[in-house]
Design a protein around this motif. Structure first.
Motif, short mmCIF file in Angstrom:
data_model
loop_
_atom_site.label_atom_id
_atom_site.label_comp_id
_atom_site.label_asym_id
_atom_site.label_seq_id
_atom_site.Cartn_x
_atom_site.Cartn_y
_atom_site.Cartn_z
N ARG A 110 5.75 -26.61 58.35
CA ARG A 110 6.18 -25.12 58.29
C ARG A 110 6.59 -24.62 56.78
O ARG A 110 6.71 -23.68 56.59
CB ARG A 110 7.29 -24.84 59.06
N VAL A 111 6.56 -25.75 55.96
CA VAL A 111 6.96 -25.44 54.52
C VAL A 111 6.19 -24.74 53.92
O VAL A 111 4.64 -24.87 53.90
CB VAL A 111 7.07 -26.70 53.71
N VAL A 112 6.26 -23.64 52.91
CA VAL A 112 5.56 -22.65 52.16
C VAL A 112 5.66 -22.89 50.91
O VAL A 112 6.87 -23.03 50.36
CB VAL A 112 5.83 -21.36 52.68
N LEU A 113 4.61 -23.04 49.97
CA LEU A 113 4.88 -23.13 48.60
C LEU A 113 4.42 -21.58 47.94
O LEU A 113 3.31 -21.32 48.39
CB LEU A 113 3.80 -24.23 48.10
N GLU A 114 5.07 -21.13 47.32
CA GLU A 114 4.92 -19.76 46.71
C GLU A 114 5.59 -19.45 45.47
O GLU A 114 6.44 -20.15 44.87
CB GLU A 114 5.66 -18.55 47.49
N PRO A 115 4.84 -18.53 44.57
CA PRO A 115 5.32 -18.28 43.20
C PRO A 115 6.67 -17.74 43.17
O PRO A 115 7.32 -16.99 44.11
CB PRO A 115 4.27 -17.11 42.72
N ASP A 116 7.52 -18.22 42.17
CA ASP A 116 8.76 -17.52 41.80
C ASP A 116 8.69 -16.53 40.79
O ASP A 116 7.75 -16.47 40.11
CB ASP A 116 9.77 -18.80 41.58
N THR A 117 9.76 -15.85 40.55
CA THR A 117 9.64 -14.73 39.67
C THR A 117 9.57 -14.96 38.10
O THR A 117 8.83 -14.35 37.16
CB THR A 117 10.92 -13.99 39.93
N ASP A 118 10.00 -16.39 37.93
CA ASP A 118 10.10 -16.51 36.08
C ASP A 118 8.75 -17.45 35.99
O ASP A 118 8.91 -17.90 34.69
CB ASP A 118 11.36 -17.32 36.16
N GLY A 119 7.78 -17.42 36.92
CA GLY A 119 6.65 -18.21 36.32
C GLY A 119 6.65 -19.55 37.08
O GLY A 119 5.75 -20.14 36.96
N TRP A 121 7.89 -21.98 40.72
CA TRP A 121 7.36 -22.05 42.11
C TRP A 121 8.42 -22.28 43.03
O TRP A 121 9.42 -22.81 42.65
CB TRP A 121 6.36 -22.78 42.37
N ARG A 122 8.45 -22.04 44.28
CA ARG A 122 9.49 -22.14 45.17
C ARG A 122 8.83 -22.77 46.48
O ARG A 122 7.69 -22.46 47.03
CB ARG A 122 10.02 -20.93 45.60
N VAL A 123 9.38 -24.01 46.87
CA VAL A 123 9.05 -24.50 48.44
C VAL A 123 10.24 -23.97 49.15
O VAL A 123 11.44 -24.57 49.27
CB VAL A 123 9.29 -26.17 48.22
N VAL A 124 9.61 -23.54 50.25
CA VAL A 124 10.83 -22.68 51.18
C VAL A 124 10.74 -23.67 52.32
O VAL A 124 9.48 -23.65 52.98
CB VAL A 124 10.19 -21.25 51.30
N SER A 125 11.69 -24.03 52.99
CA SER A 125 12.04 -24.79 54.26
C SER A 125 13.09 -24.13 55.20
O SER A 125 13.73 -23.30 54.54
CB SER A 125 12.05 -26.30 54.03
N GLU A 126 13.12 -24.46 56.26
CA GLU A 126 14.20 -23.91 57.07
C GLU A 126 15.49 -24.70 56.74
O GLU A 126 16.41 -23.86 56.78
CB GLU A 126 13.74 -24.36 58.63
N ARG A 127 15.81 -25.79 56.16
CA ARG A 127 16.88 -26.44 55.88
C ARG A 127 17.45 -26.19 54.53
O ARG A 127 18.14 -26.35 54.04
CB ARG A 127 16.77 -27.73 56.19
N LEU A 128 16.45 -25.92 53.57
CA LEU A 128 16.59 -25.92 52.35
C LEU A 128 15.56 -25.24 51.42
O LEU A 128 14.40 -24.91 51.92
CB LEU A 128 16.87 -27.27 51.64
N LEU A 129 16.07 -24.94 50.17
CA LEU A 129 14.92 -24.15 49.31
C LEU A 129 15.04 -25.02 47.95
O LEU A 129 15.90 -25.61 47.61
CB LEU A 129 15.64 -23.15 49.01
N VAL A 130 13.68 -25.37 47.23
CA VAL A 130 13.58 -26.06 46.06
C VAL A 130 12.76 -25.16 45.35
O VAL A 130 11.79 -24.51 45.64
CB VAL A 130 12.55 -27.40 46.44
N VAL A 131 13.40 -24.96 44.17
CA VAL A 131 13.14 -23.96 43.09
C VAL A 131 12.46 -24.77 42.12
O VAL A 131 13.28 -25.52 41.48
CB VAL A 131 13.91 -22.85 42.97
N VAL A 132 11.42 -24.66 41.35
CA VAL A 132 10.87 -25.34 40.17
C VAL A 132 10.52 -24.42 39.20
O VAL A 132 9.70 -23.23 39.43
CB VAL A 132 9.57 -26.25 40.62
#
Length: 782
Positions: A110-119, A121-132
């Motif tokens: 169910r994890v989603v990889l999506e662009p972040d605002t500063d160029g 990326w964000r890895v979005v999951s139900e239990r946590l968020l990873v921002v690169v």
């Protein structure tokens, strides 16, 4: 010669009498040999070029996350179904790994990889968020966006002219955590368990002689940090077995013009992959997921939860009989006797000194009739002696670590010039595991591994094998820089797997001085050679608590300290602490005084007997804790903040601990103490000696006479204990008015029975889950 070499040389001089002049001279020769081999067999240092990831270029989604490509590097981020985050730079994946148990956990689809605002990326999951970030910083956040950890972009140093050696370039990564965060873990550390500002080396090391609090590193290091903060708890594990250093700096709230200063850490590794796991949640959830990732703890046989008596220097079978008879005649429980290297023939592993132990199998049968088992020490070094069966057998199967020239590496240990099995070779592990048939035939029921950092006596430099030594590493090939820290882990794996084949109906009992992440799958550990003294007593508790938070729940110290002769008071206080730690063992060096309780006078004997009988009474509870450790990853011995990590005062409390969820133990760690302050977690607690009720959170002052240490029971706790006839009964501590409590019993058969306690007016009622009536006698206290 650096300061560390000078310190080791001083220790060698002071121990000259014990090791002998010939061995000291051979250790000098061994040190020079290692230095020559490394000079010829390792890449020579030269000019290096620093590299950072650069700017983000693109990202490619994958199940559970994706790969983010930078100008000069790439990062794989994947989230497992249980919420664990894996980060691997430059193509590093989770495997191969000696830490992980079997297959890599399935990813969260169910994890989603999506662009972040500063160029980035964000890895979005139900239990946590990873921002690169676009330059490679990695933040792990709660679903609400609170930052738990921020890893800065890493930096690599690669040779400019000389081709990179095996293991890749050295690297460094810095991280920030919340200002209130506290660090724990990094394996067996003698200071703590909370890790203060400082540098902690990741290189399993025999400190030589004995160690004091603050000596670092010791026998068992792990790149495992548990970080506790108001925002949450997380564990970070850098899956890399090379030599490294972790530097820590605590943060400060309101530092400098009202601004917070985050806590910081820095890890520097001398090679190997840059890959790590981050696990988040409550302490219980984090340790549960760690156990899923690296394997559940081996379940010790029931007898291993009792009292063990050991020493280096029993001398012979008659002395063992005398000691065991002394326990029996005084009505003191005893589960096992451990034999050190002096029972071998000339210290040669897998042999017996028949002059002093003419009939070991007979001795084992004799002791077994009174419920006492024999445990054997096992060292990895094999004397290089043609005609010695183990040596000849190892040569026949090409079992030994080799130097860059292809010759077996030779080191110096107690038996003399020796060779070392290469436990990174599956075939060698199988061969070594089969050797324990000899130990079983001699009547031994358990084994303790020593000297397996591995140690080669050396007057200067590393007291180990040369770093250029060659290892199979499961067919990949490599050198001792990568294999050193996992050597003890793999030795214990070899023994565990061999014993499962040799005695499939029995649970192996193993504990090892050295190891690495995941060693709990095969057994436990102990403190090593802790110095006799009040500081050593305090270090004993720090080691057990810290190792438990790294996933190794079964451990304990040498009661009384390995070196020196403790005073009666120190011995008793150590004994009282040890009776509430998983491995309850007296042990000492050959040059010290005796460790039997009756050797310290009638008063100590009386009070030590009380501690022994209480340990025996609590054995059903100990077995329950062992089963829970295997199933849930929760250590037997837990810091006071275990259930309340948000309580900052508890995070800094290092002189007391929880035994499971039901008991709080406050050992006496200072000379001349008969009262001590105890900080309580929230809830109501009974002093088990007086029955007096105390309410937490807060601090209370409790009596601590020489006869006992303060032990408190949580109100409502249902404790499985042994009745006088040996059956199980339930000790119930009255719940607070309007509250409920409970407990669990898990026996050797693994059957789980849960209980609930309720208080109505002045009546306490106990209910058994799934049953109309409680199947055990109930005794209400408090």
């Amino acid at each position: 010669m650096d300061a560390r070499d000078l310190g080791r040389s001083v220790k060698w001089v002071t121990s000259f009498r014990m090791v002998g002049a010939a061995r000291v001279l051979r250790s000098v020769r061994s040190a020079w040999r290692n230095r020559r081999l490394d000079a010829a067999g390792l890449p020579r240092p030269g000019a290096e070029r620093a590299r950072v990831p650069g700017a983000a270029v693109e990202a490619r989604p994958l199940p559970g996350g994706g790969v983010i490509r930078f100008a000069r590097s790439s990062l794989l981020v994947r989230v497992a179904a249980g919420g664990a985050v894996f980060c691997g730079w430059d193509g590093a994946g989770p495997q191969p790994s000696y830490a992980l148990a079997g297959a890599v956990p399935e990813v969260d689809d169910r994890v989603v990889l999506e662009p972040d605002t500063d160029g980035g990326w964000r890895v979005v999951s139900e239990r946590l968020l990873v921002v690169v970030s676009r330059h490679g910083a990695v933040e792990v956040r709660t679903p609400g966006g609170v930052v738990l950890r921020r890893d800065q972009p890493p930096r690599w140093w690669e040779p400019v002219e000389v081709a990179a050696g095996e293991g890749g370039p050295r690297w460094m990564q810095r991280a920030e955590v919340p200002p209130d965060a506290r660090h724990f873990g990094l394996g067996g550390r003698s200071a703590g368990p909370r890790l203060r500002d400082g540098v902690y080396r990741l290189w399993n090391t025999d400190p030589g002689g004995s160690f004091q609090p603050g000596d670092d590193p010791l026998y068992l290091t792990m790149p495992v940090q548990l970080v506790v903060a108001d925002a949450g708890t997380h564990l970070v594990f850098h899956d890399n077995s090379f030599d490294g250093r972790v530097s820590l700096w605590e943060g400060e709230e309101g530092a400098g013009s009202g601004h917070d200063r985050p806590g910081r850490s820095e890890i520097r590794m001398e090679g190997g992959p840059l890959r790590y796991w981050v696990l988040v949640g409550t302490p219980a959830r984090v340790l549960r997921n760690w156990a899923v990732l690296t394997g559940g703890a081996a379940l010790p046989p029931a007898w291993a939860l009792g009292h063990h008596h050991s020493r280096w220097g029993f001398g012979g079978a008659e002395e063992v009989r005398r000691v065991v008879a002394g326990y029996r005649e005084r009505g003191l429980p005893l589960s096992a006797v451990h034999l050190d290297i002096d029972h071998y023939r000339g210290h040669r592993v897998f042999t017996v000194d028949r002059e002093h132990f003419p009939d070991l199998p007979g001795l084992a049968r004799e002791l077994g009739e009174s419920g006492v088992r024999l445990v054997s020490i096992v060292d990895p070094g094999i004397k290089a002696e043609p005609g010695l069966a183990v040596y000849d057998g190892g040569l026949a199967v090409d079992a030994f670590v080799r130097d860059p020239r292809g010759e077996p590496v030779r080191g110096e240990v107690w038996s003399g010039e020796s060779v070392y099995p290469d436990f990174t070779d599956p075939l060698v592990r199988e061969w070594w595991g089969g050797l324990y048939a000899e130990r079983l035939a001699e009547g031994f029921s358990g084994f303790w591994h020593d000297m397996n950092e591995p140690v080669s006596f050396s007057a200067f430099g590393d007291q180990s094998l040369p770093r250029s030594a060659r290892h199979v590493l499961e067919g990949r090939g490599g050198d001792h820089r990568e294999a050193h820290n996992v050597y003890g882990l793999l030795m214990t794996r070899a023994a565990y797997e061999g014993l499962r084949v040799l005695r499939p109906a029995e649970r192996p009992f193993l504990f090892s001085r050295s190891g690495w992440a995941g060693m709990q799958r095969y057994g436990g550990t102990w403190s090593g050679d802790v110095a006799t003294g009040w500081p050593g007593l305090r270090a004993s508790l720090a080691l057990v608590l810290g190792l438990g938070l790294c996933g190794v729940p079964y451990s304990g110290p040498d009661i009384g300290g390995f070196t020196g002769s403790p005073s009666p008071e120190l011995y008793l206080r150590w004994f009282q602490l040890g009776s509430f730690l998983p491995l309850f063992r007296t042990h000492s060096a050959i040059s010290t005084g005796r460790r039997e309780p009756w050797e310290f006078g009638p008063e100590v004997l009386e009070h030590a007997g009380t501690a022994l009988r209480e340990r025996q009474r609590l054995l059903p509870y100990w077995m329950t804790l062992a089963q829970l450790a295997r199933r849930t990853g929760a250590p037997y011995v837990r810091p006071l903040w275990w259930r309340a990590p948000e309580d900052r005062a508890l995070r800094d409390c290092e002189d007391a601990f929880l035994l499971g969820d039901s008991l709080l133990v406050a050992p006496v760690l200072e000379q001349g103490t008969d009262r001590r302050a105890v900080r309580l977690p929230r809830g109501c607690w009974y002093d088990t000696a007086t029955g007096r009720l105390h309410e937490g959170p807060g601090q209370v002052l409790l009596d601590a006479p020489l006869s006992r240490i303060p032990v408190l029971a949580r109100a409502g706790a249902v404790l499985p204990v042994a009745a006088p006839d040996g059956s199980v009964e339930l000790e119930v501590w009255t719940p607070a008015p309007g509250r409920t409590g409970g407990g669990v019993l898990i026996g050797e058969d693994g059957v789980v029975t849960r209980f609930t306690s309720r208080r109505r007016d002045q009546t306490v009622r106990v209910e058994q889950e799934g049953a109309a009536e409680v199947a055990y006698p109930v005794r209400v206290r408090g």
